[in-house]
Structure formats: C-alpha cells, structure tokens
Design a protein around this motif. Sequence first.
Motif, mmCIF file in Angstrom:
data_model
loop_
_atom_site.group_PDB
_atom_site.id
_atom_site.type_symbol
_atom_site.label_atom_id
_atom_site.label_comp_id
_atom_site.label_asym_id
_atom_site.label_seq_id
_atom_site.Cartn_x
_atom_site.Cartn_y
_atom_site.Cartn_z
ATOM 1 N N UNK A 54 -90.626 27.039 9.109
ATOM 2 C CA UNK A 54 -91.234 27.496 7.854
ATOM 3 C C UNK A 54 -91.751 28.921 7.982
ATOM 4 N N UNK A 55 -92.381 29.220 9.114
ATOM 5 C CA UNK A 55 -92.896 30.580 9.322
ATOM 6 C C UNK A 55 -91.761 31.591 9.436
ATOM 7 N N UNK A 63 -89.803 32.993 0.601
ATOM 8 C CA UNK A 63 -91.156 32.502 0.318
ATOM 9 C C UNK A 63 -91.178 31.052 -0.165
ATOM 10 N N UNK A 64 -90.047 30.541 -0.630
ATOM 11 C CA UNK A 64 -89.999 29.144 -1.059
ATOM 12 C C UNK A 64 -90.267 28.203 0.121
ATOM 13 N N UNK A 65 -89.956 28.647 1.337
ATOM 14 C CA UNK A 65 -90.217 27.828 2.520
ATOM 15 C C UNK A 65 -91.717 27.578 2.671
ATOM 16 N N UNK A 66 -92.519 28.557 2.302
ATOM 17 C CA UNK A 66 -93.973 28.382 2.375
ATOM 18 C C UNK A 66 -94.437 27.356 1.343
ATOM 19 N N UNK A 68 -92.620 24.882 0.183
ATOM 20 C CA UNK A 68 -92.152 23.581 0.666
ATOM 21 C C UNK A 68 -93.081 23.078 1.773
ATOM 22 N N UNK A 69 -93.466 23.969 2.687
ATOM 23 C CA UNK A 69 -94.371 23.569 3.759
ATOM 24 C C UNK A 69 -95.750 23.211 3.201
ATOM 25 N N UNK A 70 -96.172 23.888 2.170
ATOM 26 C CA UNK A 70 -97.440 23.544 1.524
ATOM 27 C C UNK A 70 -97.395 22.153 0.906
ATOM 28 N N UNK A 71 -96.287 21.822 0.246
ATOM 29 C CA UNK A 71 -96.119 20.475 -0.316
ATOM 30 C C UNK A 71 -96.056 19.435 0.790
ATOM 31 N N UNK A 72 -95.362 19.755 1.877
ATOM 32 C CA UNK A 72 -95.280 18.873 3.042
ATOM 33 C C UNK A 72 -96.678 18.634 3.612
ATOM 34 N N UNK A 73 -97.475 19.676 3.691
ATOM 35 C CA UNK A 73 -98.839 19.555 4.204
ATOM 36 C C UNK A 73 -99.695 18.682 3.294
#
Length: 88
Positions: A54-55, A63-66, A68-73
């Motif tokens: 993600x980083x 930036x969509x990876x961030x 997605x990682x936020x939703x995952x978190x």
Amino acid sequence: MLLGILFVLGTVNFAVHKAVLESNHPMLDTLPQSFTANGGKLSLVIEFCVLIVAMALSDNGWPAAAWVYGCYSALNAVTAWLLLNGRV
C-alpha cells in the motif's frame, strides 16, 4: 503526508492484529495452524507485506491504494472490536 498516515494505520493494524491473536478467541481455531503458530508471526508478516504494498503504490502515484488500505484498516478495527468484546 500520505505515507505518514499509512504508517500510523499500519501501526494500529499491527496492534489490533496482535490483540486478536492474544485473545485466544475460539474463532482463531478455524484458521490454519501456520497462521497462529509462533504467536501468529506468519500472519503478521502478511500484514506487513500488505502495508508495504500500500505504501509503495501510494508513493508511486496510486493514491487509491491508500483509500483501500484505509478501508481495510477500518474493517480490521470493526472485526477486532467485535471479537474482543465477545459480540461474535
């Protein structure tokens, strides 16, 4: 700035993940033994790999990876809350 936010989310994910592993919830018995053996080191390594990907993607113009990682978190936090409070 985005990498800093991901780092903080990753730290929270590790803490939540470790708390769930240490809770000895009966649902953990449904996981393969390799994920929970040695204190769940394999699952923590996978968690670390997800954070690194993600980083890396966020740093390279995705930036969509961030997001997605936020939703995952957020899903991790809700799931951990449910497990640790005996709601599941």
